[in-house]
Write an enzyme that holds these catalytic residues in place. Structure first.
Site, mmCIF file in Angstrom:
data_model
loop_
_atom_site.group_PDB
_atom_site.id
_atom_site.type_symbol
_atom_site.label_atom_id
_atom_site.label_comp_id
_atom_site.label_asym_id
_atom_site.label_seq_id
_atom_site.Cartn_x
_atom_site.Cartn_y
_atom_site.Cartn_z
ATOM 1 N N SER A 256 37.986 46.723 40.290
ATOM 2 C CA SER A 256 37.386 45.456 40.722
ATOM 3 C C SER A 256 35.874 45.537 40.888
ATOM 4 O O SER A 256 35.173 44.551 40.684
ATOM 5 C CB SER A 256 38.032 44.997 42.038
ATOM 6 O OG SER A 256 39.408 44.764 41.874
ATOM 7 N N HIS A 321 35.060 44.910 45.926
ATOM 8 C CA HIS A 321 34.829 43.614 45.276
ATOM 9 C C HIS A 321 33.440 43.083 45.615
ATOM 10 O O HIS A 321 32.682 42.661 44.732
ATOM 11 C CB HIS A 321 35.880 42.597 45.728
ATOM 12 C CG HIS A 321 37.299 42.981 45.430
ATOM 13 N ND1 HIS A 321 37.953 43.988 46.100
ATOM 14 C CD2 HIS A 321 38.190 42.469 44.549
ATOM 15 C CE1 HIS A 321 39.191 44.093 45.643
ATOM 16 N NE2 HIS A 321 39.356 43.179 44.691
#
Length: 382
Positions: A256, A321
């Site tokens: 991610s 993220h």
């Protein structure tokens, strides 16, 4: 000046059939008068690349002082990454002869895809046309494709071995993988990168693979493997290092960090150049991308703080993220905005590189000393 450097074969041949250099630059100033240059371009006997001829004709009209810089001509004819031809056209008083790329007819499947990529990624019609006409199949956009294929293969191998395809982190043997980043194994440096090949489950793999193929492949086709691989790997490294600082007990799996670096850079580039972007349904696509990215972050937060089976396995961190998005907005946005320009010549690029190196050094010292100084109780490594 006409004896400086080696120009490509097209230019050498042009010079063979045109007036001697003392007639083009009689005072040896390094500049060609517009009248002489116009005659050279419009009456030469060679068939140049159409895009180069368009650029040359626009370059003729671009200089208010009535002269053309020879060095800019060299850079243009040798197809170097340079802002010279774009600046010349932007400052000129005439438009390019060719219509916009969307009006091109009779294109093959590959050229139609290249045209789609040009409108998807580049905000300037001049840049789009230049990319469209100089695009080559070699080197192909292999980095994102190879990373995605390896991630799928690794996931399938562990899925078969563990007999589990959803929430694999709750399988005790999953965390024994030498690829997973675990704070107890942070001395094994490769784990700060290799965790990108491991995924929580089928849904996380599918989301990451879809996004990095849809966005990463077009970006790599336009900006090249070096720039996009640098951006992706910077997001991956920033993800694991940020987790090691802000969420010191949590492991990390999934790509991610790199995916969000690509996505945030592309979305920021679209927003910054909104008027120039001609990709279809850009507002709808922007909203869908933001919704998907937000829901993925929300899901990661939920797994971190309210996991379905809290006693049966670790809860991977969601900070990768966010740090990947920061890398994309800072480093990635500059990379995407510098299609023709060399990054090394830009002061802002070195500021970003210096900031990233400073963060890297801080994270290294943190991982060496902070865990012991703060008395952090790390979960025993598997």
């Amino acid at each position: 000046m006409f004896g400086v450097g080696v120009v490509n074969e097209e230019w050498d041949n042009m010079m063979d059939v045109e007036p001697p250099e003392h007639e083009l630059d009689p005072e040896n100033t390094g500049f060609i008068p517009v009248e002489n240059f116009t005659s050279l371009v419009e009456h030469h006997e060679l068939q140049l690349d159409p895009s180069k001829l368009d650029m040359l004709l626009a370059l003729v009209q671009s200089n208010e002082e009535g002269q053309v810089c020879y060095q800019e001509l060299i850079e243009l004819m040798s197809s170097k990454r340079s802002s010279s031809f774009r600046r010349a056209i932007a400052n000129g008083r005439r438009t390019l002869q060719r219509e916009i790329l969307l009006d091109e007819t009779g294109l093959g499947l590959y050229k139609r895809f290249v045209r789609y990529v040009a409108y998807e990624i580049l905000p300037c019609e001049t840049d789009r046309r230049w990319y469209f006409h100089q695009n080559r199949l070699c080197p192909p956009p292999v980095f994102i494709a190879v990373v995605t294929i390896v991630q799928i293969i690794v996931f399938m191998c562990y899925g078969i071995m563990l007999n589990k395809w959803v929430l694999q982190t709750y399988q005790p043997d999953f965390m024994k993988s030498p690829l997973v980043y675990h704070p107890g194994h942070r001395a094994q440096v490769w784990r700060f990168f290799s965790y990108m090949f491991m995924h929580v489950g089928l849904e996380q793999l599918g989301f990451n693979a879809l996004l990095q193929l849809m966005i990463g492949v077009p970006l790599e086709m336009v900006h090249g493997i070096l720039r996009i691989s640098l951006l992706y790997m910077a997001g991956v490294l920033a993800g694991s290092l940020t987790v090691s600082i802000t969420d010191m007990r949590a492991p990390v799996v999934g790509g991610s960090g790199g995916v969000y670096a690509l996505c945030s850079a592309h979305l920021a580039n679209v927003v910054m150049n909104w008027a120039g972007m001609r990709c279809p349904y850009k507002l709808l696509r922007m909203i869908l991308a933001l919704v998907c990215m937000s829901s993925e972050v929300g899901r990661a937060v939920w797994l971190r703080f309210s996991p379905p089976l809290p006693s049966s396995g670790p809860q991977p961190s969601f900070m990768a993220h966010l740090s990947g998005a920061v890398v994309g907005i800072s480093m990635g946005l500059l990379i995407l905005r510098s299609y023709e320009e060399s990054l090394q010549k830009q002061c802002s690029w070195w500021v970003i590189v210096f900031s990233f190196i400073t963060f890297l050094l801080f994270a290294i010292f943190w991982n060496i000393f902070a865990y012991e100084l703060l008395g952090v109780q790390i979960p025993p490594p598997p």
